[in-house]
Motif scaffolding. Sequence first.
Motif, PDB file in Angstrom:
ATOM      1  N   ILE A   1       0.818  -1.210   0.000  1.00  0.00           N
ATOM      2  CA  ILE A   1       0.000   0.000   0.000  1.00  0.00           C
ATOM      3  C   ILE A   1       0.852   1.260   0.000  1.00  0.00           C
ATOM      4  O   ILE A   1       0.366   2.339   0.314  1.00  0.00           O
ATOM      5  N   ASN A   2       2.122   1.098  -0.362  1.00  0.00           N
ATOM      6  CA  ASN A   2       2.965   2.275  -0.587  1.00  0.00           C
ATOM      7  C   ASN A   2       3.771   2.044  -1.862  1.00  0.00           C
ATOM      8  O   ASN A   2       4.674   1.202  -1.903  1.00  0.00           O
ATOM      9  N   GLY A   3       3.428   2.768  -2.903  1.00  0.00           N
ATOM     10  CA  GLY A   3       4.046   2.576  -4.208  1.00  0.00           C
ATOM     11  C   GLY A   3       5.521   2.890  -4.228  1.00  0.00           C
ATOM     12  O   GLY A   3       6.311   2.222  -4.904  1.00  0.00           O
ATOM     13  N   THR A   4       5.934   3.901  -3.483  1.00  0.00           N
ATOM     14  CA  THR A   4       7.342   4.291  -3.456  1.00  0.00           C
ATOM     15  C   THR A   4       8.194   3.145  -2.933  1.00  0.00           C
ATOM     16  O   THR A   4       9.217   2.780  -3.529  1.00  0.00           O
ATOM     17  N   GLY A   5       7.773   2.579  -1.828  1.00  0.00           N
ATOM     18  CA  GLY A   5       8.509   1.463  -1.242  1.00  0.00           C
ATOM     19  C   GLY A   5       8.567   0.280  -2.193  1.00  0.00           C
ATOM     20  O   GLY A   5       9.603  -0.376  -2.333  1.00  0.00           O
ATOM     21  N   ASN A   6       7.453   0.010  -2.874  1.00  0.00           N
ATOM     22  CA  ASN A   6       7.437  -1.138  -3.781  1.00  0.00           C
ATOM     23  C   ASN A   6       8.304  -0.893  -5.010  1.00  0.00           C
ATOM     24  O   ASN A   6       8.955  -1.815  -5.506  1.00  0.00           O
ATOM     25  N   PHE A   7       8.346   0.349  -5.464  1.00  0.00           N
ATOM     26  CA  PHE A   7       9.244   0.700  -6.573  1.00  0.00           C
ATOM     27  C   PHE A   7      10.694   0.441  -6.173  1.00  0.00           C
ATOM     28  O   PHE A   7      11.472  -0.168  -6.915  1.00  0.00           O
ATOM     29  N   ILE A   8      11.048   0.866  -4.978  1.00  0.00           N
ATOM     30  CA  ILE A   8      12.436   0.697  -4.523  1.00  0.00           C
ATOM     31  C   ILE A   8      12.791  -0.788  -4.418  1.00  0.00           C
ATOM     32  O   ILE A   8      13.826  -1.241  -4.910  1.00  0.00           O
ATOM     33  N   LEU A   9      11.915  -1.569  -3.795  1.00  0.00           N
ATOM     34  CA  LEU A   9      12.202  -3.003  -3.637  1.00  0.00           C
ATOM     35  C   LEU A   9      12.250  -3.715  -4.990  1.00  0.00           C
ATOM     36  O   LEU A   9      13.053  -4.628  -5.196  1.00  0.00           O
ATOM     37  N   THR A  10      11.393  -3.294  -5.919  1.00  0.00           N
ATOM     38  CA  THR A  10      11.390  -3.909  -7.249  1.00  0.00           C
ATOM     39  C   THR A  10      12.700  -3.627  -7.975  1.00  0.00           C
ATOM     40  O   THR A  10      13.311  -4.531  -8.563  1.00  0.00           O
TER      41      THR A  10
ATOM     42  N   ASP B   1       7.247   7.469   3.509  1.00  0.00           N
ATOM     43  CA  ASP B   1       7.176   6.301   2.636  1.00  0.00           C
ATOM     44  C   ASP B   1       8.084   5.168   3.110  1.00  0.00           C
ATOM     45  O   ASP B   1       7.619   4.062   3.352  1.00  0.00           O
ATOM     46  N   VAL B   2       9.374   5.439   3.238  1.00  0.00           N
ATOM     47  CA  VAL B   2      10.318   4.330   3.444  1.00  0.00           C
ATOM     48  C   VAL B   2      10.328   3.827   4.877  1.00  0.00           C
ATOM     49  O   VAL B   2      10.741   2.700   5.138  1.00  0.00           O
ATOM     50  N   GLU B   3       9.855   4.632   5.824  1.00  0.00           N
ATOM     51  CA  GLU B   3       9.773   4.133   7.203  1.00  0.00           C
ATOM     52  C   GLU B   3       8.414   3.501   7.505  1.00  0.00           C
ATOM     53  O   GLU B   3       8.143   3.073   8.628  1.00  0.00           O
ATOM     54  N   GLY B   4       7.522   3.486   6.519  1.00  0.00           N
ATOM     55  CA  GLY B   4       6.264   2.754   6.688  1.00  0.00           C
ATOM     56  C   GLY B   4       5.149   3.540   7.362  1.00  0.00           C
ATOM     57  O   GLY B   4       4.087   2.967   7.667  1.00  0.00           O
ATOM     58  N   ILE B   5       5.352   4.825   7.586  1.00  0.00           N
ATOM     59  CA  ILE B   5       4.323   5.605   8.295  1.00  0.00           C
ATOM     60  C   ILE B   5       3.077   5.775   7.420  1.00  0.00           C
ATOM     61  O   ILE B   5       1.946   5.604   7.877  1.00  0.00           O
ATOM     62  N   ASP B   6       3.320   6.075   6.150  1.00  0.00           N
ATOM     63  CA  ASP B   6       2.200   6.192   5.213  1.00  0.00           C
ATOM     64  C   ASP B   6       1.426   4.870   5.142  1.00  0.00           C
ATOM     65  O   ASP B   6       0.188   4.855   5.203  1.00  0.00           O
ATOM     66  N   ALA B   7       2.143   3.771   5.060  1.00  0.00           N
ATOM     67  CA  ALA B   7       1.486   2.456   5.015  1.00  0.00           C
ATOM     68  C   ALA B   7       0.730   2.192   6.318  1.00  0.00           C
ATOM     69  O   ALA B   7      -0.353   1.593   6.307  1.00  0.00           O
ATOM     70  N   ALA B   8       1.284   2.638   7.435  1.00  0.00           N
ATOM     71  CA  ALA B   8       0.610   2.422   8.728  1.00  0.00           C
ATOM     72  C   ALA B   8      -0.696   3.214   8.805  1.00  0.00           C
ATOM     73  O   ALA B   8      -1.686   2.734   9.356  1.00  0.00           O
TER      74      ALA B   8
END
Lengths: 444, 444
Positions: free
Chosen positions: A166-175, A204-211
């Motif tokens: 549920i966070n596109g930025t994080g998924n882009f980075i991991l991909t 984004d990268v610390e997961g706050i947006d996803a939380a």
Amino acid sequence: MRLLKQIGDRVKPVKIGIVGLGTVGGGALNLLKANAAEISRRTGRDIIVSHVGARRDYPQYDLTGVTVSRDIFAVVNDPEVDIVVEVIGGTTTARELVLQAIANGKHVVTANKALLAQYGNEIFGAAEAKGVFVAFEAAVAGGVPIIKVLREGLAANRIDWLAGIINGTGNFILTEMREKGRDFADVLKEAQALGYAEADPTFDVEGIDAAHKLTILASLAFGIPLQFEKVYTEGITKLTREDVSYAEELGFRIKHLGIARRTADGIELRVHPTLIPEQRLIANVNGVKNAVLVQSDAVGSTLYYGAGAGAGATGSAVVADIVDIVRSLNVENINGVPHLAFQPDALADIPVLPVEAVKTAYYLRLQANDKSGVLADVTRILSENGISIEAILQKPAQEAGTVPVIILTKPVIEREMNRAIGGLEALADIVAPVVRVRLEALDA
Amino acid sequence: MRLLKQIGDRVKPVKIGIVGLGTVGGGALNLLKANAAEISRRTGRDIIVSHVGARRDYPQYDLTGVTVSRDIFAVVNDPEVDIVVEVIGGTTTARELVLQAIANGKHVVTANKALLAQYGNEIFGAAEAKGVFVAFEAAVAGGVPIIKVLREGLAANRIDWLAGIINGTGNFILTEMREKGRDFADVLKEAQALGYAEADPTFDVEGIDAAHKLTILASLAFGIPLQFEKVYTEGITKLTREDVSYAEELGFRIKHLGIARRTADGIELRVHPTLIPEQRLIANVNGVKNAVLVQSDAVGSTLYYGAGAGAGATGSAVVADIVDIVRSLNVENINGVPHLAFQPDALADIPVLPVEAVKTAYYLRLQANDKSGVLADVTRILSENGISIEAILQKPAQEAGTVPVIILTKPVIEREMNRAIGGLEALADIVAPVVRVRLEALDA
């Protein structure tokens, strides 16, 4: 309570006030204009943007015939406006603005997940007292109608768990890290250049947006109040490309998941990097895309996938909310669709579990001195803490004298894993902090 | 027009009549009982099954306190029943029954795609005249709320196309053929033994069931009347395991897709085996699962995945429809959600294209005599018909003297491909009918 009760009003256009003309607000504005005919065929009413509040000029938008106010409160106080779209972000002014709109008897559409995760209980309470809607499809997974799915589509089910990218930025980075063997910091810089990540990428990268988003999804799934402060949140900043690559060797992908799960003892709410088997559909959701996997008792597992960000996707969700509200105008809707899926007086007081009580499998990476007996010590400590090993992968030495040892464990309570890791890190021949990433089979 | 207008009725339980106690009806019955508390928390009303119509005994269900009638019309004529669930299947009695329920002012929930694809225009017209709902989430993709997604979730979008795996039996067969190298007939027998396929599998394997569902999806997506008779329908019975395996060698999976696409000239409506690139998410939907990929102008591509059949999945959809109706009771809903997504007076008269006018790429398999000059003849004929080749795969001889030649073409109008295939089959050295499977990139 509802607006536009009179028969005569039914043919009048519905007037929208948009507060904030960033990506989401601009997207909604453009979409309402571009697809006006198609939308009017769906609603039986014309919908026009009559008032925009923005603190600066946005020359890229055509605002012909639209009142533009620098004072954004002028929009929510405009008696002509039927529905207020709040897309300024932040939680202080946004909260005041939304509460004022509700007090003025206006329906509200918002994309503001931080606002709802933190002040949603107050805001929905005010809306219910006043008999107006606060709609928020754009707050989670962009254009994927996951709010509607949980609130209506799966309403027959007892939901067991959900897991979302549920966070596109994080998924882009991991991909990028996986597909191109790149380092976290390197990809983050590119994501910022591409506009996927903010200058301050913490949310984004610390997961706050996803939380924030997980807080909302969990409330809809289980009928519990919004409890952002109880979400366990872990970012992706400590993942190395080696971890991503070792996981792949073992048949897994690493995704930054938000997970909400109902257990006998309470609700798990957690955002963290997670290994998932590569054959799962959600493991193959790449780039900036979002997906939410929902496990329910009747329908089993269902998955919802699409663009989580961008003007088109978020505009689509905002306008879908507007369409919902317009379709339900002229309605005295006592038993209507509740904001949080369950009736306000039927929210449950199920406890949210501390992360120490959560049971998952683990990926562990240890940097060990390359000598005999180390592995025996490691397996002894795991065993003493009741932890069973699923797989071990020993890699050739990278640095002088040390070798990475990767271990997949069977599921174990986090508390016991913490104890075991304490023991491992105390070993003389383990030279770096032990890296741990949780592993979820997401069986469905 | 609506039932239960009086305030006093708002607290009374809503009474459901179920006609038919097969998989779907039994699933809904059990689910309403098992999740009664959860559902009542969502709706603010109790929902009880008060009357069941079934032509034989179903000892597996607990019908304590439920009126059971052998005469199924007794259910729709029962003044106590608020919502009729029609799950008997078929189109003759079902049509009468649904029209009678509507005439009696009852809301209807149905899972009957054949009925709606063929008589939906009549049924929805009657429902709109009477001011009742006919809900049909279970008619397509089982428990995946794709009807709601198209009608509400994506309401801001102009939908460009959709492509769905909407028959679980067919997908199970194709998955087994690929994963285990099995033959069509062999897997079909197993599917029948497992209860996935009927004794007469025609509806599933010839694509008729998928065509019914595609008819409904296309109407919701584009705002056109239901036009089942215009769907081009091709089954999977002629696919061999070799085709499945050659497609895989070339980087594709074969899926039985229902495709609806808006073009400048009209709407394409077609069900046929289709090669799709293996990296697409929908290419990885296996077994009896369903998935629908929707391409829209604002949100881009979104995908919806889950169980398409079975008591739990279809029961989930039926009960979700019941929840929707219960939530909207007490409502005088002039501009409510229209049955076919668009307002009845705003349906468009866009032509449906004949399949000869459809443009796709192709997989061709030719059985050629193993001598020089054949390939030159083949490529010459393709070229003369304006067909460009994307890839050629020549396999070693299987039968005495003949070799399979596999060709992927670039997109071409079907009419031209028909002409080219006529030319190819007239060649002396082509010994079997040319096998063709359409190929869709499903770029998104």
